[in-house]
Design a protein around this motif. Sequence first.
Motif, PDB file in Angstrom:
ATOM      1  N   LEU A 183       0.845  -1.129  -0.096  1.00  0.00           N
ATOM      2  CA  LEU A 183       0.041   0.048  -0.041  1.00  0.00           C
ATOM      3  C   LEU A 183       0.922   1.348   0.066  1.00  0.00           C
ATOM      4  O   LEU A 183       0.636   2.255  -0.796  1.00  0.00           O
ATOM      5  CB  LEU A 183      -0.770  -0.182   1.105  1.00  0.00           C
ATOM      6  N   LEU A 184       1.883   1.323   0.747  1.00  0.00           N
ATOM      7  CA  LEU A 184       2.708   2.305   0.765  1.00  0.00           C
ATOM      8  C   LEU A 184       3.573   2.532  -0.560  1.00  0.00           C
ATOM      9  O   LEU A 184       3.549   3.840  -1.106  1.00  0.00           O
ATOM     10  CB  LEU A 184       3.750   2.140   1.986  1.00  0.00           C
ATOM     11  N   THR A 185       3.933   1.735  -0.859  1.00  0.00           N
ATOM     12  CA  THR A 185       4.740   1.975  -2.453  1.00  0.00           C
ATOM     13  C   THR A 185       4.043   2.127  -3.523  1.00  0.00           C
ATOM     14  O   THR A 185       4.441   2.934  -4.104  1.00  0.00           O
ATOM     15  CB  THR A 185       5.669   0.732  -2.776  1.00  0.00           C
ATOM     16  N   PHE A 186       2.650   1.773  -3.455  1.00  0.00           N
ATOM     17  CA  PHE A 186       1.654   2.130  -4.256  1.00  0.00           C
ATOM     18  C   PHE A 186       1.216   3.573  -4.119  1.00  0.00           C
ATOM     19  O   PHE A 186       1.149   4.277  -5.292  1.00  0.00           O
ATOM     20  CB  PHE A 186       0.407   1.209  -4.156  1.00  0.00           C
ATOM     21  N   THR A 187       1.288   3.944  -2.904  1.00  0.00           N
ATOM     22  CA  THR A 187       0.899   5.389  -2.693  1.00  0.00           C
ATOM     23  C   THR A 187       1.991   6.343  -3.284  1.00  0.00           C
ATOM     24  O   THR A 187       1.794   7.381  -3.804  1.00  0.00           O
ATOM     25  CB  THR A 187       0.571   5.511  -1.072  1.00  0.00           C
ATOM     26  N   ILE A 188       3.249   5.898  -2.965  1.00  0.00           N
ATOM     27  CA  ILE A 188       4.366   6.778  -3.385  1.00  0.00           C
ATOM     28  C   ILE A 188       4.497   6.890  -4.629  1.00  0.00           C
ATOM     29  O   ILE A 188       4.738   7.976  -5.365  1.00  0.00           O
ATOM     30  CB  ILE A 188       5.679   5.968  -2.460  1.00  0.00           C
ATOM     31  N   VAL A 189       4.342   5.913  -5.484  1.00  0.00           N
ATOM     32  CA  VAL A 189       4.424   5.991  -7.084  1.00  0.00           C
ATOM     33  C   VAL A 189       3.563   6.954  -7.449  1.00  0.00           C
ATOM     34  O   VAL A 189       3.526   7.959  -8.325  1.00  0.00           O
ATOM     35  CB  VAL A 189       4.066   4.586  -7.815  1.00  0.00           C
ATOM     36  N   PHE A 190       1.982   6.955  -6.904  1.00  0.00           N
ATOM     37  CA  PHE A 190       0.967   7.638  -7.433  1.00  0.00           C
ATOM     38  C   PHE A 190       1.015   9.199  -7.036  1.00  0.00           C
ATOM     39  O   PHE A 190       0.938  10.158  -7.655  1.00  0.00           O
ATOM     40  CB  PHE A 190      -0.481   7.210  -7.086  1.00  0.00           C
ATOM     41  N   LEU A 194       3.983  10.552  -9.512  1.00  0.00           N
ATOM     42  CA  LEU A 194       3.066  11.074 -10.485  1.00  0.00           C
ATOM     43  C   LEU A 194       2.029  12.250 -10.117  1.00  0.00           C
ATOM     44  O   LEU A 194       1.674  12.929 -11.068  1.00  0.00           O
ATOM     45  CB  LEU A 194       1.928   9.853 -10.934  1.00  0.00           C
ATOM     46  N   GLY A 195       2.034  12.597  -8.929  1.00  0.00           N
ATOM     47  CA  GLY A 195       1.122  13.543  -8.418  1.00  0.00           C
ATOM     48  C   GLY A 195      -0.475  13.115  -8.544  1.00  0.00           C
ATOM     49  O   GLY A 195      -1.021  14.163  -8.689  1.00  0.00           O
ATOM     50  N   VAL A 285       0.353   2.711 -16.010  1.00  0.00           N
ATOM     51  CA  VAL A 285      -0.071   1.337 -15.578  1.00  0.00           C
ATOM     52  C   VAL A 285       1.162   0.632 -15.289  1.00  0.00           C
ATOM     53  O   VAL A 285       1.343   0.189 -14.291  1.00  0.00           O
ATOM     54  CB  VAL A 285      -1.109   0.854 -16.732  1.00  0.00           C
ATOM     55  N   LEU A 286       2.101   0.878 -16.594  1.00  0.00           N
ATOM     56  CA  LEU A 286       3.411  -0.283 -16.511  1.00  0.00           C
ATOM     57  C   LEU A 286       4.102   0.099 -14.968  1.00  0.00           C
ATOM     58  O   LEU A 286       4.655  -0.614 -14.395  1.00  0.00           O
ATOM     59  CB  LEU A 286       4.038  -0.160 -17.714  1.00  0.00           C
ATOM     60  N   LEU A 287       4.605   1.426 -14.924  1.00  0.00           N
ATOM     61  CA  LEU A 287       5.249   1.998 -13.907  1.00  0.00           C
ATOM     62  C   LEU A 287       4.527   1.560 -12.442  1.00  0.00           C
ATOM     63  O   LEU A 287       5.514   1.157 -11.710  1.00  0.00           O
ATOM     64  CB  LEU A 287       5.387   3.608 -14.054  1.00  0.00           C
ATOM     65  N   VAL A 288       3.335   1.698 -12.345  1.00  0.00           N
ATOM     66  CA  VAL A 288       2.903   1.512 -11.007  1.00  0.00           C
ATOM     67  C   VAL A 288       3.060  -0.198 -10.756  1.00  0.00           C
ATOM     68  O   VAL A 288       3.461  -0.574  -9.609  1.00  0.00           O
ATOM     69  CB  VAL A 288       1.147   1.456 -11.299  1.00  0.00           C
ATOM     70  N   PHE A 289       2.709  -1.069 -11.817  1.00  0.00           N
ATOM     71  CA  PHE A 289       3.088  -2.480 -11.611  1.00  0.00           C
ATOM     72  C   PHE A 289       4.568  -2.728 -11.424  1.00  0.00           C
ATOM     73  O   PHE A 289       5.149  -3.534 -10.580  1.00  0.00           O
ATOM     74  CB  PHE A 289       2.621  -3.384 -12.660  1.00  0.00           C
ATOM     75  N   ALA A 290       5.486  -2.129 -12.067  1.00  0.00           N
ATOM     76  CA  ALA A 290       6.878  -2.434 -11.989  1.00  0.00           C
ATOM     77  C   ALA A 290       7.528  -1.872 -10.586  1.00  0.00           C
ATOM     78  O   ALA A 290       8.473  -2.416 -10.129  1.00  0.00           O
ATOM     79  CB  ALA A 290       7.659  -1.376 -13.224  1.00  0.00           C
ATOM     80  N   ALA A 291       6.830  -0.792 -10.146  1.00  0.00           N
ATOM     81  CA  ALA A 291       7.471  -0.287  -8.842  1.00  0.00           C
ATOM     82  C   ALA A 291       7.016  -0.837  -7.613  1.00  0.00           C
ATOM     83  O   ALA A 291       7.665  -0.767  -6.558  1.00  0.00           O
ATOM     84  CB  ALA A 291       7.214   1.279  -8.876  1.00  0.00           C
ATOM     85  N   HIS A 292       5.706  -1.118  -7.413  1.00  0.00           N
ATOM     86  CA  HIS A 292       5.260  -1.322  -5.986  1.00  0.00           C
ATOM     87  C   HIS A 292       5.251  -2.787  -5.544  1.00  0.00           C
ATOM     88  O   HIS A 292       5.916  -2.976  -4.292  1.00  0.00           O
ATOM     89  CB  HIS A 292       3.854  -0.945  -5.764  1.00  0.00           C
ATOM     90  N   LEU A 434      15.466   4.548  -2.894  1.00  0.00           N
ATOM     91  CA  LEU A 434      14.823   5.452  -2.027  1.00  0.00           C
ATOM     92  C   LEU A 434      13.778   4.980  -1.193  1.00  0.00           C
ATOM     93  O   LEU A 434      13.568   4.872   0.154  1.00  0.00           O
ATOM     94  CB  LEU A 434      14.375   6.800  -2.605  1.00  0.00           C
ATOM     95  N   ASN A 435      12.645   4.141  -1.537  1.00  0.00           N
ATOM     96  CA  ASN A 435      11.725   3.575  -1.163  1.00  0.00           C
ATOM     97  C   ASN A 435      11.978   2.801   0.063  1.00  0.00           C
ATOM     98  O   ASN A 435      11.732   2.771   1.467  1.00  0.00           O
ATOM     99  CB  ASN A 435      10.683   2.899  -1.868  1.00  0.00           C
ATOM    100  N   ILE A 436      13.256   1.793  -0.275  1.00  0.00           N
ATOM    101  CA  ILE A 436      13.487   0.704   0.535  1.00  0.00           C
ATOM    102  C   ILE A 436      14.461   1.565   1.883  1.00  0.00           C
ATOM    103  O   ILE A 436      14.015   1.282   2.890  1.00  0.00           O
ATOM    104  CB  ILE A 436      14.528  -0.049  -0.084  1.00  0.00           C
TER     105      ILE A 436
END
Length: 480
Positions: A183-190, A194-195, A285-292, A434-436
């Motif tokens: 949930l956290l990494t998903f939120t950070i990407v968005f 992405l803003g 879409v791809l970035l969200v899946f690749a990142a979280h 950075l997230n880690i």
Amino acid sequence: MAVEMNSFLPLILFCLAAIISSTVFFQRKKRCYTSKSKLPPGKLGLPLIGETMEFYKAQRSNRLFEDFVEPRIAKYGKIFKTSLMGSPTVIVNGAEANGFILSNEFKLVISSWPSSSVQLMGRNSIMEKQGDQHRFQRGLITSSLSCSALGSLVPKICRAVQLHLKSYWHGKDRVSLYCSTKLLTFTIVFECLLGINVEPQMLGTFERVLEGAFAPPINFPGSKFSRAKRARVEIVKMLQKVVAEKRQEMEKTSMGCSSSTLLARLVAAMIRGDLTEEEVIDNVVLLVFAAHDTTSFAIAMTFKMLAQHPHCYSRILQEHDGVMKTKKEGEELRLGDVKKMEYIWEAARESMRLFPPIFGSFRKAVADIEYQGFTIPKGWKVLWTAYGTHYDGEYFKDPWRFDPSRFRESVPPYVYVPFGGGARRCAGYQLAKLNILIFLHYVLTGYNWSLVHPNESIIMDPLPLPSKGMPINISPKTPK
């Protein structure tokens, strides 16, 4: 996780439907290459089905290397042929092979994802782009992760982590680490990159898409792929609205490429005519899946290793205490502070060596490839693996031992590949770092913790994850 026979039914139907065309393909290749070329050793098995069942079985139990790759290396060597998901495939192992395949992107090979992944992630993202189109779109994404951009991201990520811990950890004595970090990494990407504001239902919708990303692309009611397709329609509708609103805002205010968020950069390119709306949406879409998902797994495995190696954990606590002493109470981290977290990054890298978030990826030969005395025919798939170097004593002494000090020295190219390599190296690996590090900093300095299940197994569904979600017991640390 038990695998019911029903879960294989779509795959079997898909196999039977294409068996005639596959047989013709194999016969043609046999005529063309048996007499004049030397194929790698190995066996192709039955038409279309090949060794797919054995591959899937090993992958689901997260024993792809031990049960599928390693026995074939022992029998055939580091380069061998098989047949997976309807395609004759050559699996290559080792740093030299990784380098050869990954450095010849767009020349001898191109990215080759399963049809289901392409349909669900998007045909217009960098995953499917080749050559100059790929380089242009990748450049837009990486521009949001330049040194100056990373500097502005750090405070945003700090605030996101602190808010997450306050909202989901405060007052609790047990949390699911893996679910929490997803949930956290998903939120950070968005929100940070992405803003885009995250709505409560968004993560669940994206998760439904991921569930079908490696399923057989049979769109019948009730199948994983069918559910995933419907979820993608919801995501596209949401993103179309977001992109339209951002475009309207930018056209009114004359915002250009200097805009701080990745979404703004992508929309600016769309306004200039360099990208289509479909390309913007598919790349988001791809970035969200690749990142979280991959980042969450990397964090979970780092916690697992720290729990099992208290001497490393003690040293990491000293490192983070040293960073805290340079900060005023309540002061957020800066990029310079993150760069001081050297030992914890070594530990995280070693965790990703032992538990790579991706096992490798497929390429497709666009020309006959001559390599190591073998011919990989045009049209065949090529699979490079992280396991082929990460678990090899030639590259890492005593490879099954957790030893962060391995990374004090530079690692040769294409040996350590948790983020891939070459032209398609993960564009978001700096964001993942950075997230880690920032998440680990705030948890390790703010909480005492312990694993509920120290020997929790890892499964694949479809990416690797802790089988029980890695629950941890937590208690707040008393301020010194």
